[in-house]
Design an enzyme around this catalytic site. Structure first.
Site, short mmCIF file in Angstrom:
data_model
loop_
_atom_site.label_atom_id
_atom_site.label_comp_id
_atom_site.label_asym_id
_atom_site.label_seq_id
_atom_site.Cartn_x
_atom_site.Cartn_y
_atom_site.Cartn_z
N GLU A 43 0.78 -0.75 0.18
CA GLU A 43 0.11 -0.17 0.06
C GLU A 43 0.97 0.99 -0.27
O GLU A 43 1.48 1.36 0.38
CB GLU A 43 -0.96 -0.13 1.08
CG GLU A 43 -2.25 1.40 1.24
CD GLU A 43 -2.68 1.19 3.01
OE1 GLU A 43 -2.89 2.11 2.56
OE2 GLU A 43 -1.76 0.57 3.75
N CYS A 116 -7.06 -2.55 5.92
CA CYS A 116 -6.01 -2.98 6.70
C CYS A 116 -6.75 -1.55 8.38
O CYS A 116 -7.26 -0.17 8.07
CB CYS A 116 -4.66 -1.62 6.80
SG CYS A 116 -3.50 -1.35 7.56
N HIS A 183 -10.68 -10.25 2.70
CA HIS A 183 -10.38 -10.79 3.82
C HIS A 183 -11.40 -11.14 4.79
O HIS A 183 -11.90 -10.20 4.83
CB HIS A 183 -8.80 -9.38 4.17
CG HIS A 183 -8.41 -10.45 5.78
ND1 HIS A 183 -6.77 -10.14 6.08
CD2 HIS A 183 -8.95 -10.42 6.51
CE1 HIS A 183 -6.89 -10.62 6.68
NE2 HIS A 183 -7.81 -11.27 7.53
#
EC number: 1.3.1.91
Length: 493
Positions: A43, A116, A183
């Site tokens: 990222e 994240c 995820h």
């Protein structure tokens, strides 16, 4: 609206996940070697990227995106051009589009990080913080889909309820993205928590676009065949592998895992060939060694303070010397060609010892520079102080310096953006030609220690102190045992 061209197919693919500090060019190329179909970069934050300039690096045959301080933020090469996905951290649609347009000619796809959970991402409204703002998600993705030539994707985590998760992903699908990576953990969950295969499966059953399953490294993926098992358990189109690939990138190899030392040596070769900063190389190797960090090999790696020392620790010293000499020679040839094209007056430089070197502040302790080392050596040898003569090239306003020591002149063939940097480079040439230490991390001259101690005290916890401490710290604690309750630097990837 700009039509997406050269669309990347996300069906039935093995994918290297975006991982902070790990997904740099050497790791991406290594994953491709072992069978990955698509590789994501780490990222990269939009605010940093929009300050970068695109630079064609003719020495390395790469395209570099370089920050104002001359640091390479993103480096890519032709080999991965049709298989690398650029992942950005963003909370603003217009900034996201500016970054996408900056890199779109050099990558195969654009991805937005929406999963994240780490504070450095969420505090700026990025990463998992976006999951609570569907309107902003829709605006960012719609703007990218309409404004860039590359397929757009995003990577998310699941929400507390299945109903909310499905509602969100259906809204995301309507923006026109090419695929979605999921995820299978909630924002607050960590690798020790089981991945929710059933939620990923529900998403895959709901959407018509490819769903990429992620999060199975600990519970499911130990070898190549496990990747397909995880895909079937989630009904996903493709699988994105993070930690298992970080520990051994040959997880993508159909024939099975390769010996770790072989994998690490191959990684190091790429790191040297593409001038990867040694602290990043060291970090990635520490992740691969894991429990073996206390082995003789691990101790050598822990002690290494340069790319050369890393290579020597793995029996690649000769490769390092040969490769760096080739790169220096290529840089010298290009510099000579540039000088001819700029129409500079030919000057008599006979007797000037030249090397293609540059001064990289990150490779030196805070209180030591090559100029300081050279001055100290001249005093010790009772020689006159070094004399620097610096000129500026009118065309590009770059600088070159010649230093004279004991009636011998030394010069770097590489031009620098400031007079100070050019003088440091000239000092490096002199020190190297004399076989003297230049003050790099790990090779400081004992005669300079007193001067360092007498320097004004610095904040031991300041940014520079943290930067210098980082490589060793990373090797001492390269990973956290799952279930320990502690967080790893790679949480959320």
């Amino acid at each position: 609206m700009i039509l997406n061209s050269l669309s990347l197919c996300y069906h039935n693919k093995l994918i290297l996940a975006p991982m902070v500090r790990v997904g740099t060019l050497p790791m991406r190329l290594l994953a491709l070697d072992y069978g990955a179909d698509i590789v994501y970069c780490e990222e990269l934050i939009d605010l940093k990227m929009i300050q970068c300039k695109r630079v064609v690096n003719e020495v390395l045959s790469t395209v570099d995106f370089v920050a104002p301080d001359d640091r390479v933020v993103f480096r890519t090469c032709e080999r991965e051009q049709n298989r690398v996905v650029f992942q950005m951290g963003t909370s603003d649609a217009e900034r996201a589009l500016a970054v996408a347009r900056l890199v779109e000619n050099d990558v195969a796809g654009i991805d937005v990080n929406m999963g994240c959970p780490k504070q450095y991402s969420t505090k700026g409204g990025m990463g998992a913080a976006l999951l609570s703002d569907p309107d902003k998600i829709e605006k960012i993705l719609s703007t990218l889909v309409k404004g860039t030539r590359r397929p757009v994707t995003c990577k998310i985590r699941i929400l507390p309820s299945l109903e909310d998760t499905l509602s969100l992903v259906k809204r995301i699908e309507r923006t026109g993205i090419a695929a979605i990576a999921v995820h299978g953990r909630k924002r607050e969950e960590r690798p020790q928590h089981p991945v929710s295969c059933e939620v990923i499966k529900a998403i895959a059953d709901t959407l018509s676009i490819p769903v990429i399953a992620n999060g199975g490294s600990h519970d499911h993926i130990q070898q190549y065949s496990d990747i397909e098992d995880f895909r079937q358990a989630t009904a996903a189109s493709s699988v994105m592998v993070a930690r298992a690939a970080m520990w051994n990138p040959s997880i993508f190899l159909k024939e099975g895992l390769r010996p770790l030392e072989e994998v690490m040596q191959k990684y190091i070769r790429y790191a040297v060939q593409y001038d990867n900063h040694y602290t990043n190389t060291k970090y990635c190797l520490c992740q691969m060694l894991r429990e073996q960090l206390e082995s003789p090999q691990g101790r050598l790696l822990h002690a290494a303070q340069s790319s050369r020392e890393i290579c020597e620790a793995f029996g690649l010293g000769a490769f390092y010397e040969e490769t760096t000499q080739e790169l220096d020679a290529q840089q010298a040839r290009l510099s000579a060609k540039t000088s001819e094209q700029t129409g500079e007056p030919a000057e008599d430089t006979s007797g000037v010892i030249k090397m293609a070197v540059k001064f990289d502040r990150r490779a030196y302790p805070a209180q030591i520079t090559p100029k300081m080392c050279l001055l100290e050596w001249c005093r010790r040898e009772k020689l006159a102080q070094p004399v620097y003569e610096t000129v500026q090239r009118p065309l590009d306003r770059l600088f070159s310096s010649i230093v004279t020591v004991a009636e011998q002149k030394y010069q770097s063939t590489l031009w620098d953006k400031s007079k100070k940097l050019a003088e440091q480079a000239a000092a490096i040439v002199c020190l190297r030609s004399q076989g003297l230490p230049e003050g790099r991390l790990g090779e400081e001259s004992p005669s300079l220690h007193k001067r360092k101690r007498e320097a004004p005290d610095q904040d031991p916890g300041g940014p520079r102190a943290q930067e210098l401490a980082q490589p060793g710290d990373l090797c001492k604690k390269p990973f956290v045992a799952l279930g320990s309750g502690e967080e790893s630097p790679l949480e959320g990837w």
